[in-house]
Design a protein around this motif. Structure first.
Motif, mmCIF file in Angstrom:
data_model
loop_
_atom_site.group_PDB
_atom_site.id
_atom_site.type_symbol
_atom_site.label_atom_id
_atom_site.label_comp_id
_atom_site.label_asym_id
_atom_site.label_seq_id
_atom_site.Cartn_x
_atom_site.Cartn_y
_atom_site.Cartn_z
ATOM 1 N N UNK A 109 34.092 -21.831 76.902
ATOM 2 C CA UNK A 109 34.517 -20.702 77.731
ATOM 3 C C UNK A 109 33.963 -20.854 79.144
ATOM 4 N N UNK A 110 32.687 -21.155 79.240
ATOM 5 C CA UNK A 110 32.071 -21.333 80.562
ATOM 6 C C UNK A 110 32.753 -22.480 81.317
ATOM 7 N N UNK A 111 33.061 -23.556 80.628
ATOM 8 C CA UNK A 111 33.692 -24.712 81.267
ATOM 9 C C UNK A 111 35.073 -24.365 81.818
ATOM 10 N N UNK A 112 35.911 -23.696 81.030
ATOM 11 C CA UNK A 112 37.272 -23.423 81.510
ATOM 12 C C UNK A 112 37.294 -22.347 82.589
ATOM 13 N N UNK A 113 36.401 -21.368 82.503
ATOM 14 C CA UNK A 113 36.339 -20.350 83.558
ATOM 15 C C UNK A 113 35.804 -20.977 84.844
ATOM 16 N N UNK A 118 36.871 -22.961 90.337
ATOM 17 C CA UNK A 118 36.861 -24.056 91.318
ATOM 18 C C UNK A 118 38.248 -24.295 91.922
ATOM 19 N N UNK A 119 39.299 -23.986 91.168
ATOM 20 C CA UNK A 119 40.662 -24.148 91.687
ATOM 21 C C UNK A 119 41.029 -23.084 92.710
ATOM 22 N N UNK A 128 29.872 -27.192 97.566
ATOM 23 C CA UNK A 128 28.501 -26.683 97.668
ATOM 24 C C UNK A 128 28.005 -26.201 96.312
ATOM 25 N N UNK A 129 28.858 -25.485 95.606
ATOM 26 C CA UNK A 129 28.459 -24.986 94.283
ATOM 27 C C UNK A 129 28.217 -26.151 93.326
ATOM 28 N N UNK A 130 29.113 -27.118 93.318
ATOM 29 C CA UNK A 130 28.955 -28.279 92.438
ATOM 30 C C UNK A 130 27.686 -29.059 92.746
#
Length: 136
Positions: A109-113, A118-119, A128-130
């Motif tokens: 869930x965390x990965x897909x959200x 990011x899109x 910056x977040x990455x």
């Protein structure tokens, strides 16, 4: 098993995100200044009719929609996790997939959200977040 509050916590943990209630469906949406990236999604009457016509049903439990990077990304999620992700005729050609909260684990869930967020943010903010949150 995830719940809507898990989606809320993940989504609101990103910079620039606000939660709104969609006027049409009266459902929660999480958006950046450039648009919605995850939203609560129940079936419309038309959705149920279209699913019935193809021999399918809307799943039990809470469902959310998430942005994808296109049709290939959507189909890859559905193929890889068929018990979690699905689509409906209304979403044909639209870069989003539906997911069952009662069937997804917290990490996925965390990965897909995160991917959806990011899109929908400017590249500079995403980069910056990455940089501040490298993969484990």
């Amino acid at each position: 098993m995830a719940v809507l509050d898990d989606v809320r916590a993940i989504a609101l943990g990103f910079p620039g995100v606000v939660e709104r209630v969609d006027g049409h469906r009266r459902a929660a949406t999480w958006r950046t200044p450039t648009g919605v990236f995850v939203w609560q999604r129940g079936p419309s009457g038309r959705d149920l009719e279209q699913l019935s016509a193809i021999g399918r049903e809307w799943p039990d439990g809470e469902v959310v929609g998430v942005r994808t990077d296109g049709e290939q990304g959507k189909l890859a999620l559905i193929e890889t996790y068929p018990d979690v992700f699905f689509t409906i005729p209304h979403f044909d050609g639209y870069p989003a997939v539906l997911l069952r909260l009662d069937a997804i684990d917290a990490e996925l869930l965390r990965e897909v959200v995160t991917d959806a967020w990011l899109l929908k943010v400017p590249k500079k903010m995403a980069n910056e977040w990455l940089a501040a949150h490298p993969p484990a």
